[in-house]
Write a protein that holds these residues in place. Structure first.
Motif, mmCIF file in Angstrom:
data_model
loop_
_atom_site.group_PDB
_atom_site.id
_atom_site.type_symbol
_atom_site.label_atom_id
_atom_site.label_comp_id
_atom_site.label_asym_id
_atom_site.label_seq_id
_atom_site.Cartn_x
_atom_site.Cartn_y
_atom_site.Cartn_z
ATOM 1 N N ILE A 1 -1.625 -7.183 -27.431
ATOM 2 C CA ILE A 1 -0.886 -7.756 -26.292
ATOM 3 C C ILE A 1 0.368 -8.475 -26.781
ATOM 4 C CG2 ILE A 1 -0.966 -9.550 -24.514
ATOM 5 C CD1 ILE A 1 -3.942 -8.773 -24.111
ATOM 6 N N SER A 2 0.266 -9.206 -27.882
ATOM 7 C CA SER A 2 1.434 -9.898 -28.436
ATOM 8 C C SER A 2 2.508 -8.908 -28.852
ATOM 9 C CB SER A 2 1.011 -10.739 -29.647
ATOM 10 O OG SER A 2 0.047 -11.702 -29.299
ATOM 11 N N ALA A 3 2.100 -7.800 -29.477
ATOM 12 C CA ALA A 3 3.061 -6.793 -29.918
ATOM 13 C C ALA A 3 3.740 -6.124 -28.725
ATOM 14 C CB ALA A 3 2.356 -5.746 -30.780
ATOM 15 N N LEU A 4 2.965 -5.817 -27.694
ATOM 16 C CA LEU A 4 3.536 -5.201 -26.493
ATOM 17 C C LEU A 4 4.521 -6.150 -25.823
ATOM 18 C CD1 LEU A 4 0.321 -3.563 -24.959
ATOM 19 C CD2 LEU A 4 2.080 -2.471 -26.377
ATOM 20 N N ALA A 5 4.178 -7.431 -25.791
ATOM 21 C CA ALA A 5 5.069 -8.422 -25.170
ATOM 22 C C ALA A 5 6.377 -8.538 -25.947
ATOM 23 C CB ALA A 5 4.365 -9.774 -25.086
ATOM 24 N N ALA A 6 6.302 -8.447 -27.272
ATOM 25 C CA ALA A 6 7.517 -8.517 -28.084
ATOM 26 C C ALA A 6 8.397 -7.294 -27.838
ATOM 27 C CB ALA A 6 7.151 -8.610 -29.565
ATOM 28 N N GLU A 7 7.770 -6.125 -27.690
ATOM 29 C CA GLU A 7 8.536 -4.907 -27.412
ATOM 30 C C GLU A 7 9.242 -5.022 -26.052
ATOM 31 O OE1 GLU A 7 9.931 -1.157 -28.616
ATOM 32 O OE2 GLU A 7 8.536 -2.410 -29.750
ATOM 33 N N VAL A 8 8.544 -5.573 -25.058
ATOM 34 C CA VAL A 8 9.160 -5.780 -23.744
ATOM 35 C C VAL A 8 10.295 -6.797 -23.843
ATOM 36 C CG1 VAL A 8 8.789 -6.653 -21.400
ATOM 37 C CG2 VAL A 8 7.074 -5.181 -22.460
ATOM 38 N N ALA A 9 10.051 -7.899 -24.571
ATOM 39 C CA ALA A 9 11.056 -8.961 -24.682
ATOM 40 C C ALA A 9 12.291 -8.490 -25.439
ATOM 41 C CB ALA A 9 10.447 -10.179 -25.381
ATOM 42 N N GLY A 10 12.114 -7.505 -26.329
ATOM 43 C CA GLY A 10 13.238 -7.023 -27.116
ATOM 44 C C GLY A 10 13.635 -7.955 -28.227
ATOM 45 N N THR A 11 12.728 -8.850 -28.588
ATOM 46 C CA THR A 11 13.014 -9.848 -29.610
ATOM 47 C C THR A 11 11.714 -10.376 -30.186
ATOM 48 O OG1 THR A 11 13.989 -12.042 -30.031
ATOM 49 C CG2 THR A 11 13.119 -11.644 -27.832
ATOM 50 N N THR A 12 11.787 -10.963 -31.363
ATOM 51 C CA THR A 12 10.610 -11.612 -31.955
ATOM 52 C C THR A 12 10.616 -13.117 -31.688
ATOM 53 O OG1 THR A 12 11.725 -11.908 -34.097
ATOM 54 C CG2 THR A 12 10.418 -9.889 -33.784
ATOM 55 N N ASP A 13 11.543 -13.590 -30.879
ATOM 56 C CA ASP A 13 11.571 -15.018 -30.531
ATOM 57 C C ASP A 13 10.283 -15.386 -29.793
ATOM 58 O OD1 ASP A 13 12.687 -17.674 -29.948
ATOM 59 O OD2 ASP A 13 12.742 -16.924 -27.899
ATOM 60 N N PRO A 14 9.469 -16.326 -30.310
ATOM 61 C CA PRO A 14 8.170 -16.638 -29.694
ATOM 62 C C PRO A 14 8.271 -17.052 -28.230
ATOM 63 C CG PRO A 14 8.259 -17.550 -31.898
ATOM 64 C CD PRO A 14 9.640 -17.052 -31.585
ATOM 65 N N ALA A 15 9.291 -17.826 -27.874
ATOM 66 C CA ALA A 15 9.421 -18.271 -26.474
ATOM 67 C C ALA A 15 9.625 -17.081 -25.544
ATOM 68 C CB ALA A 15 10.565 -19.265 -26.347
ATOM 69 N N ALA A 16 10.412 -16.108 -25.976
ATOM 70 C CA ALA A 16 10.665 -14.916 -25.150
ATOM 71 C C ALA A 16 9.419 -14.040 -25.078
ATOM 72 C CB ALA A 16 11.846 -14.133 -25.730
ATOM 73 N N ILE A 17 8.704 -13.917 -26.194
ATOM 74 C CA ILE A 17 7.454 -13.136 -26.210
ATOM 75 C C ILE A 17 6.439 -13.761 -25.261
ATOM 76 C CG2 ILE A 17 5.481 -12.419 -27.626
ATOM 77 C CD1 ILE A 17 7.416 -12.334 -30.023
ATOM 78 N N ALA A 18 6.313 -15.085 -25.315
ATOM 79 C CA ALA A 18 5.325 -15.791 -24.494
ATOM 80 C C ALA A 18 5.533 -15.518 -23.009
ATOM 81 C CB ALA A 18 5.393 -17.289 -24.773
ATOM 82 N N LYS A 19 6.783 -15.368 -22.591
ATOM 83 C CA LYS A 19 7.069 -15.136 -21.173
ATOM 84 C C LYS A 19 6.625 -13.749 -20.712
ATOM 85 C CE LYS A 19 10.977 -18.337 -21.036
ATOM 86 N NZ LYS A 19 12.458 -18.476 -20.913
ATOM 87 N N GLN A 20 6.324 -12.846 -21.649
ATOM 88 C CA GLN A 20 5.941 -11.484 -21.286
ATOM 89 C C GLN A 20 4.442 -11.220 -21.445
ATOM 90 O OE1 GLN A 20 8.081 -9.496 -19.915
ATOM 91 N NE2 GLN A 20 9.898 -10.764 -20.309
ATOM 92 N N ILE A 21 3.695 -12.115 -22.068
ATOM 93 C CA ILE A 21 2.295 -11.849 -22.407
ATOM 94 C C ILE A 21 1.434 -11.631 -21.161
ATOM 95 C CG2 ILE A 21 0.192 -12.940 -23.320
ATOM 96 C CD1 ILE A 21 1.860 -13.868 -25.705
ATOM 97 N N VAL A 22 1.548 -12.515 -20.183
ATOM 98 C CA VAL A 22 0.758 -12.342 -18.960
ATOM 99 C C VAL A 22 1.189 -11.075 -18.230
ATOM 100 C CG1 VAL A 22 0.270 -13.308 -16.679
ATOM 101 C CG2 VAL A 22 0.264 -14.802 -18.686
ATOM 102 N N GLY A 23 2.486 -10.820 -18.208
ATOM 103 C CA GLY A 23 3.021 -9.696 -17.458
ATOM 104 C C GLY A 23 2.560 -8.338 -17.951
ATOM 105 N N VAL A 24 2.371 -8.169 -19.275
ATOM 106 C CA VAL A 24 1.979 -6.845 -19.768
ATOM 107 C C VAL A 24 0.535 -6.503 -19.418
ATOM 108 C CG1 VAL A 24 3.658 -6.876 -21.653
ATOM 109 C CG2 VAL A 24 1.301 -7.646 -22.084
ATOM 110 N N THR A 25 -0.205 -7.450 -18.844
ATOM 111 C CA THR A 25 -1.582 -7.168 -18.423
ATOM 112 C C THR A 25 -1.705 -6.985 -16.913
ATOM 113 O OG1 THR A 25 -2.265 -9.489 -18.082
ATOM 114 C CG2 THR A 25 -2.401 -8.613 -20.330
ATOM 115 N N ASN A 26 -0.602 -7.071 -16.186
ATOM 116 C CA ASN A 26 -0.639 -7.016 -14.717
ATOM 117 C C ASN A 26 0.492 -6.178 -14.130
ATOM 118 O OD1 ASN A 26 -2.862 -8.929 -14.024
ATOM 119 N ND2 ASN A 26 -1.552 -10.432 -15.034
ATOM 120 N N ASP A 27 0.159 -5.482 -13.029
ATOM 121 C CA ASP A 27 1.159 -4.886 -12.130
ATOM 122 C C ASP A 27 2.158 -3.953 -12.805
ATOM 123 O OD1 ASP A 27 0.031 -6.283 -10.006
ATOM 124 O OD2 ASP A 27 1.260 -8.050 -10.409
#
Length: 445
Positions: free
Chosen positions: A104-130
């Motif tokens: 899930i963390s890796a998928l969120a980083a791919e969506v965020a387009g960056t390895t910045d933790p704050a940007a990754i964190a904003k995508q973690i919930v989203g990659v599991t929903n909708d």
């Protein structure tokens, strides 16, 4: 001496009455044979085949013990993939959750387009929903690279995605049974818990275009040592398998992800040192800690450093509302769900008095209070339940816990059901109960 038939009948009647109370009247039947047998129950921290090593020639004391753990029925194909990473695995507890935390963390980083933790964190919930549902690393990464929103479902995330708090909305629990010294997988029962409507419906912000800050670096904060070391092999195997499969699918942001090993020691001091090393090494996502109390102890350090803490095995309900600035996540479900399942398992056996023994930390005391509340809700409270605790050792070299006084209190209380909420040190509690002549069910078999 000769007695008439009437005299013999009268004496036999008196003898029968006395026998019920004293096991006397010429029958030397031991007291233990008439004592109420006491059933043992455990939780996700101690339902493990390690009792054979911990208890040695007394491992049969856990025969008949039952307990709940967060566990989905794992596909045989997934087990085989885990065994390809660690052929010595004897259990799979939290392996799926560790795998999913990394993926899930890796998928969120791919969506965020960056390895910045704050940007990754904003995508973690989203990659599991909708989004478009996907169930493999390769499939999910492919969809993201095609500009599609995804809804990740896999071995531990099956029915619903994450809540706004960054934890599973639903869970599957397994009731496990000991036969002799080992868990009998054939007796495992599964039950679902939670509410699918609790999953987040918020839309995450759109990710940026891919930047050049790869590779994504993971750091382990798993219990290689300490009281929770019994859980390390499957946790480590799950994380290692995820790293392997992510890199086989092309990595994240065009580069292979990196894993930096680390121990939490089931000890706040050791865990803090590991976190500091990870921060210095440029780790973006820390996978761990193993125990809820350890995560609670290091969370401030992780947040201040602007890193993500993502645990596969934390279950303390208190962590749901922790001050984490949106940087703490877990794939293990909170104990509010486990407490209901565990209370039901105990009550189905029809106990009269229940003792709940817990290690004194956020995990032990939190789950102890949840189970107590669930028992009271079912009409089983007041003087029918006794709460006890013990202070776990500070590290793996600490002296074994001394539970002699607690064992005596349980015997005097007359409990016929004992729930032990702990980690590897639970073996010392079992030994103390047996030494206090608490008639554990296994002793009567």
């Amino acid at each position: 001496m000769h007695m008439s038939r009437g005299t013999r009948s009268a004496v036999m009647a008196v003898c029968a009455t006395v026998l019920l109370a004293t096991s006397a009247c010429g029958d030397d039947q031991p007291e233990e044979a008439t004592a109420q047998q006491v059933r043992l129950y455990g939780t996700d921290g101690n339902m493990s085949n390690s009792y054979a090593d911990e208890l040695g020639d007394r491992a049969n004391l856990v025969d008949g013990m039952k307990g709940t753990i967060p566990l989905t029925p794992l596909p045989e194909a997934f087990k085989k993939r885990l065994l390809s990473v660690d052929p010595k695995l004897t259990g799979f507890l939290y392996a799926a959750e560790a795998y999913d935390a990394v993926v899930i963390s890796a998928l969120a980083a791919e969506v965020a387009g960056t390895t910045d933790p704050a940007a990754i964190a904003k995508q973690i919930v989203g990659v599991t929903n909708d989004g478009t549902r996907c169930g493999t690393v390769n499939q999910c990464l492919g969809l993201i690279r095609d500009g599609r929103d995804i809804e990740y479902r896999s071995v531990s995330i099956t029915r619903a995605g994450f809540t706004d708090a960054g934890e599973p909305a639903t869970a599957s629990y397994a009731t496990q049974h000991f036969d002799g010294q080992q868990l009998n997988d054939a007796k495992t029962e599964f039950v679902g818990a939670g509410d699918e409507s609790a999953a987040s419906s918020k839309r995450p912000p759109r990710g940026s275009t891919q930047s050049a800050d790869a590779p994504l670096v993971f750091g382990g904060l798993l219990p290689k040592t300490g009281d929770l070391a019994i859980a390390y092999p499957p946790l480590a195997a799950g994380a290692a398998l995820a790293i392997k499969e992510i890199n086989a699918a092309g990595g994240v942001l065009g580069e292979e992800v990196v894993w930096v090993d680390g121990d939490d020691g089931t000890n706040p001091a050791i865990a803090k040192e590991t976190v500091a090393r990870h921060v210095d090494a440029g780790v973006h996502v820390i996978i761990g800690a193993g125990g809820s109390g350890i995560s609670a102890a290091v969370l401030e350090d992780v947040v201040q450093a602007g890193r993500i803490l993502f645990s596969p095995s934390n279950t303390a309900a208190s962590l749901t509302d922790a001050d984490d600035r949106g940087l703490y996540f877990r794939t293990a479900p909170p104990d509010g769900l486990q407490g209901r399942a565990l209370a039901d398992v105990i009550l189905r056996d029809g106990p009269q008095k229940i003792a709940i023994v817990a290690r004194k930390d956020s995990y032990g005391e939190g789950l102890q209070n949840i189970v107590r509340a669930e028992l009271e809700r079912a009409g089983f409270g007041g003087d029918k339940v006794r709460l006890l605790g013990y202070q776990p050792g500070e590290d793996a070299n600490a002296a074994p816990i001394d539970f002699r006084d607690g064992a005596k209190e349980i015997k005097d209380f007359g409990a016929d059901a004992i729930l032990i909420i702990g980690f590897g040190e639970s073996a010392a509690v079992v030994r103390a109960l047996a030494d206090a002549n608490v008639p554990l069910a296994a002793l009567g078999r």
